[in-house]
Design a protein around this motif. Structure first.
Motif, mmCIF file in Angstrom:
data_model
loop_
_atom_site.group_PDB
_atom_site.id
_atom_site.type_symbol
_atom_site.label_atom_id
_atom_site.label_comp_id
_atom_site.label_asym_id
_atom_site.label_seq_id
_atom_site.Cartn_x
_atom_site.Cartn_y
_atom_site.Cartn_z
ATOM 1 N N ASN A 44 -4.204 -16.137 17.763
ATOM 2 C CA ASN A 44 -3.255 -15.869 16.680
ATOM 3 C C ASN A 44 -3.160 -17.046 15.715
ATOM 4 O O ASN A 44 -3.160 -16.856 14.495
ATOM 5 N N ARG A 45 -3.088 -18.257 16.241
ATOM 6 C CA ARG A 45 -3.009 -19.433 15.377
ATOM 7 C C ARG A 45 -4.296 -19.631 14.591
ATOM 8 O O ARG A 45 -4.285 -20.067 13.452
ATOM 9 N N PHE A 46 -5.445 -19.308 15.206
ATOM 10 C CA PHE A 46 -6.718 -19.428 14.496
ATOM 11 C C PHE A 46 -6.764 -18.445 13.328
ATOM 12 O O PHE A 46 -7.197 -18.796 12.239
ATOM 13 N N ASN A 60 -14.955 -11.750 8.057
ATOM 14 C CA ASN A 60 -14.101 -11.215 9.113
ATOM 15 C C ASN A 60 -14.077 -12.104 10.350
ATOM 16 O O ASN A 60 -13.814 -11.625 11.438
ATOM 17 N N VAL A 61 -14.364 -13.381 10.185
ATOM 18 C CA VAL A 61 -14.454 -14.259 11.351
ATOM 19 C C VAL A 61 -13.129 -14.311 12.098
ATOM 20 O O VAL A 61 -13.090 -14.318 13.322
ATOM 21 N N GLN A 66 -12.068 -14.242 20.077
ATOM 22 C CA GLN A 66 -11.681 -13.660 21.361
ATOM 23 C C GLN A 66 -11.608 -14.750 22.408
ATOM 24 O O GLN A 66 -12.087 -15.855 22.193
ATOM 25 N N TYR A 67 -10.983 -14.431 23.526
ATOM 26 C CA TYR A 67 -10.870 -15.390 24.621
ATOM 27 C C TYR A 67 -11.249 -14.692 25.917
ATOM 28 O O TYR A 67 -11.149 -13.489 26.054
ATOM 29 N N THR A 108 -7.762 -25.961 15.216
ATOM 30 C CA THR A 108 -6.715 -25.157 15.835
ATOM 31 C C THR A 108 -6.460 -25.622 17.264
ATOM 32 O O THR A 108 -5.309 -25.719 17.695
ATOM 33 N N ALA A 109 -7.515 -25.922 17.992
ATOM 34 C CA ALA A 109 -7.354 -26.400 19.370
ATOM 35 C C ALA A 109 -6.618 -27.737 19.396
ATOM 36 O O ALA A 109 -5.692 -27.928 20.190
#
Length: 145
Positions: A44-46, A60-61, A66-67, A108-109
């Motif tokens: 979500n933050r990404f 659309n990156v 996904q995780y 983001t990480a």
């Protein structure tokens, strides 16, 4: 996987109960749940950072992040990335000969490490809630004498 049962052993009119497997199962499930929530937060933050980085939607990156929580290992871990069908995702993250490196996944990480540690701490504090007899006092060792 079902919750393992406690093993009861009786010797000389004393009953011992072994819950080690049940505790290991509970800890493993709490770690998995914490990693899953961290993965959701990260994606979500990404997406917020990705769409905020461009004035207009550029590719659309953000939609293809996904995780994966790999829980069949001895220690569960979290992998976060871009799906293979987001062709330009790798080029936007690492750059190429014609485009600059954006590093949105990396940024983001790094920006959300503290939040992810808080999420994991909340889940793992549930261990003490399940068994409140565990004290937080520091063990000093030695025999009482």
């Amino acid at each position: 996987m079902a919750l393992p049962r406690a093993v009861t052993i009786r010797r000389d009119s004393v009953e011992y109960t072994n819950n080690v497997e049940a505790v290991q199962y509970t800890i493993n499930e709490l770690v998995r749940a914490a990693l899953r929530d961290c993965g959701k937060l990260f994606c979500n933050r990404f997406r917020q950072a990705y769409y905020g980085a461009f004035k207009r939607k550029k590719g659309n990156v953000g939609r293809f992040t996904q995780y994966w929580v790999r829980s069949k290992q001895e220690t569960p871990d979290l992998l976060v990335g871009i799906k293979p069908n987001a062709f330009y995702g790798g080029m936007q993250e690492f750059g190429s000969s014609k485009t600059a490196r954006l590093g949105l996944l990396t940024n983001t990480a790094q920006e959300n490490i503290d939040t992810m540690q808080e999420i994991q701490a909340q889940y793992l504090s549930a261990i003490n809630q399940e068994n409140p007899t565990v004290s937080d006092e520091e063990y000093e060792g030695g025999a009482d004498g």
